[in-house]
Write a protein that holds these residues in place. Structure first.
Motif, short mmCIF file in Angstrom:
data_model
loop_
_atom_site.label_atom_id
_atom_site.label_comp_id
_atom_site.label_asym_id
_atom_site.label_seq_id
_atom_site.Cartn_x
_atom_site.Cartn_y
_atom_site.Cartn_z
N LYS A 85 0.83 -1.06 0.03
CA LYS A 85 -0.18 0.20 0.07
C LYS A 85 0.78 1.30 0.07
O LYS A 85 0.50 2.04 -0.83
N ARG A 86 2.11 1.29 0.52
CA ARG A 86 2.77 2.35 0.73
C ARG A 86 3.53 2.86 -0.59
O ARG A 86 3.63 3.72 -1.30
N GLN A 87 3.95 1.59 -1.13
CA GLN A 87 4.37 1.51 -2.53
C GLN A 87 3.54 2.13 -3.49
O GLN A 87 3.75 3.03 -4.35
N ALA A 146 0.82 4.06 -2.95
CA ALA A 146 0.52 5.61 -2.43
C ALA A 146 1.89 6.38 -3.21
O ALA A 146 1.45 7.51 -3.60
N GLU A 147 3.06 5.82 -2.84
CA GLU A 147 4.14 6.88 -3.44
C GLU A 147 4.41 6.61 -4.76
O GLU A 147 4.57 7.85 -5.45
N ALA A 148 4.02 5.78 -5.59
CA ALA A 148 3.84 5.87 -6.99
C ALA A 148 2.69 6.72 -7.48
O ALA A 148 2.89 7.34 -8.60
N LYS A 161 1.73 9.22 -5.84
CA LYS A 161 2.17 10.57 -5.44
C LYS A 161 3.05 11.08 -6.52
O LYS A 161 3.14 12.29 -7.02
N ALA A 162 4.14 10.10 -6.94
CA ALA A 162 5.28 10.64 -7.91
C ALA A 162 4.41 10.89 -9.29
O ALA A 162 4.91 11.71 -10.08
N GLU A 213 1.57 11.87 -9.97
CA GLU A 213 0.80 13.13 -9.85
C GLU A 213 1.76 14.48 -10.00
O GLU A 213 1.76 15.44 -10.38
#
Length: 244
Positions: free
Chosen positions: A217-219, A221-223, A225-226, A228
């Protein structure tokens, strides 16, 4: 309340079930299931004659106002116990204690070894704390369960369910009594958890991913965000080029 909710769920969604004979008519047992949807904790009890107790985050029981009281009453009615998840270690200890108490009463205890819902429908690595420790502390059999298509009924973030027929496959009980009393051995805990997850994978047909769902889930979310940030930067560059 279990039966008042279970009846309408069965009537509306007509969930199919395989392996119902693997649920004991009496006595303690642990139902270890994959976790695809918020609705998993409702569909599984709905198809069983016996009560199943799950744990749920304490916020469901402590929210203020009329809505909060109705939510708390609902979760208590479907057999869920509150656990404070504000501290990871404290939450784990509370979950283990709650599970042991349920099983010592001779009841069914439901648990999701992944620890959280799958973010993409795949099966993730089981956490070795709760499931294995409860099983080894009590000697209760572990029954693997696979929820099928429940994520299509209640997709994450969606309030209204879709009329999709979900399924439930229930495997044969797993006996870990040979390890009873060894709940503090992390290698044994890992081995027990992995064996259960393998059985769930066979029942569900899911692709297995050997990382924790929380990390996935963190991965994701980070992807997102990147992506965006890149989109925003591309738009700004495009605007600057147009101005020139």
């Amino acid at each position: 309340m279990k039966f008042s909710i279970g009846g309408p769920l069965r009537l509306a969604f007509r969930p199919w079930v395989e392996g119902i004979e693997n649920i004991p008519a009496e006595g303690p047992a642990i139902l270890a299931s994959n976790h695809l949807s918020f609705s998993d904790s409702f569909f599984l009890p709905a198809v069983l004659d016996r009560k199943v107790t799950f744990i749920a985050k304490a916020e469901y029981f402590t929210s203020p106002g009329v809505k909060g009281k109705l939510t708390a009453a609902f979760f208590k009615g479907v057999g869920q116990l509150p656990v404070d998840r504000s501290g990871a270690r404290g939450a784990g200890e509370a979950a283990v204690k709650s599970g042991i108490e349920v099983l010592e009463r001779g009841e069914l205890f439901g648990i999701y070894p992944e620890g959280t819902r799958s973010p993409d429908g795949r099966l993730y690595r089981g956490k070795p704390g709760g499931l294995a420790r409860v099983a080894l502390a009590t000697g209760a059999p572990v029954i693997p369960v696979a929820m099928i298509d429940t994520e299509k009924v209640q997709p994450p973030g969606k309030i209204l369910p879709k009329m999709v027929r979900p399924g439930i496959r229930i495997g044969k009980p797993l006996d870990f009594s040979r390890y009873q009393g060894m709940e503090n051995d992390r290698f044994i805990l890992r081995s027990v958890t992995d064996e259960v997850m393998y059985e769930i994978m066979k029942l569900s047909g899911q692709e297995y991913v050997d990382i924790y769902a929380t990390a996935a889930k963190r991965q994701i979310a980070e992807a997102a965000k990147a992506a965006e940030a890149k989109k925003k930067a591309d738009a700004e560059r495009g605007a600057q080029a147009g101005a020139e």
